[in-house]
Design an enzyme around this catalytic site. Structure first.
Site, short mmCIF file in Angstrom:
data_model
loop_
_atom_site.label_atom_id
_atom_site.label_comp_id
_atom_site.label_asym_id
_atom_site.label_seq_id
_atom_site.Cartn_x
_atom_site.Cartn_y
_atom_site.Cartn_z
N ALA A 42 -8.81 25.08 41.08
CA ALA A 42 -9.19 26.45 40.73
C ALA A 42 -10.43 26.89 41.50
CB ALA A 42 -9.45 26.54 39.23
N GLY A 88 -6.13 21.95 39.81
CA GLY A 88 -4.94 22.79 39.84
C GLY A 88 -3.97 22.42 40.94
N GLU A 147 -11.50 17.72 36.24
CA GLU A 147 -11.99 18.73 35.30
C GLU A 147 -13.03 18.17 34.33
OE1 GLU A 147 -7.80 20.02 36.50
OE2 GLU A 147 -8.81 18.15 36.01
N GLU A 175 -2.04 19.72 39.51
CA GLU A 175 -1.16 20.25 38.47
C GLU A 175 0.06 20.94 39.06
OE1 GLU A 175 -3.88 21.26 34.64
OE2 GLU A 175 -4.59 22.10 36.54
#
Length: 257
Positions: free
Chosen positions: A65, A114, A137, A117
């Protein structure tokens, strides 16, 4: 102004490229929205049979992100951060996971947060031997928010996933292969060729059959076995009246004579 997500269609395969190389292809809101729009277009493009998703440049698939943008949303409060950041990211990974055409990640470098992910969500993944993965994270004092707490344990198993989620330590492509995050690891210069070869092995088959398998597997993973078998039966029933199944049976019969 450059396009945040590039698209090139050739021989039935859509090459989709996350295009913020100067930011290690970080997932800002513009890029996520553009990726969703690209997938909407690809979904209805009959000439596209498979998707390869990669990152621009040689350093990153996606570093995760865009923290500056996320931080700005966070300063506006919990509801704003959930609306703008969490729901947007979860919608992106859910869209990739449920897509009716095969999506293959060609992980060409860093796949953190991300980016990891996305790799978890897509149907198949091939990693460059220069790729690197991480679930960082926890270093920010938060859990993953684009599905990482749910998909990684389903892929890797609870204990192996928790080790990665709770330490935030980076791990190499060999480890990603071992835990089932990627299907194979190839030399960096062969990455897109390997992804195309995998796509070609899939698109030689009926696109309706491919879509039915993707749907049955994706939906069934989140169900008990009994419910999953019902989904499998539904997908088969949808294929029965199609020409694809009739032609497949005819071809098989001809080979068996």
């Amino acid at each position: 102004m450059s396009d945040a997500v590039l698209l090139d269609i050739k021989d039935g395969i859509a090459l989709v490229t996350l295009n913020r190389p100067e930011k290690l292809n970080a997932l800002n809101y513009e890029l996520i929205d553009r990726l969703m729009a690209r997938m909407d277009m690809i979904e209805v493009a009959s000439e596209v049979r498979a998707v390869i998703l990669t990152g621009a440049g040689d350093r990153a698939f996606s570093a995760g992100a865009d923290i500056s943008e996320f931080s700005a949303s966070l300063r506006r409060g919990t509801n704003t951060a959930i609306r703008d950041f969490v729901r947007r990211g979860q919608a992106m990974t859910a869209r990739l996971e449920a897509f009716r055409k095969p999506v293959i990640a060609a992980v060409n470098g860093i796949a953190f947060g991300g980016g990891c992910e996305i790799t978890e969500a897509v149907h198949l993944a091939i990693a460059s031997d220069k790729a690197q993965f991480a679930k960082p994270e926890i270093n920010l004092g938060m859990p993953p928010t684009f599905g990482g707490t749910q998909r990684l344990p389903r892929l890797a198993g609870r204990k192996r996933a928790l080790e990665l989620l709770l330490t935030g330590d980076p791990f190499p492509p060999a480890r990603a292969l071992e835990i089932g995050l990627v299907n194979s690891v190839v030399p960096h210069d062969d990455l897109l060729l390997a992804a195309r070869e995998l796509a070609d092995r899939i698109i030689r088959h009926s696109p309706l059959a491919v879509g039915s398998i993707l749907t049955a597997v994706t939906r069934g993973l989140n169900m008990g076995i009994a419910e999953g078998l019902l989904v499998e039966s539904e997908q088969f029933a949808a294929m029965v009246p199609t020409r694809d199944l009739a032609e497949g049976l005819e071809t098989w019969a001809a080979r068996s004579r």
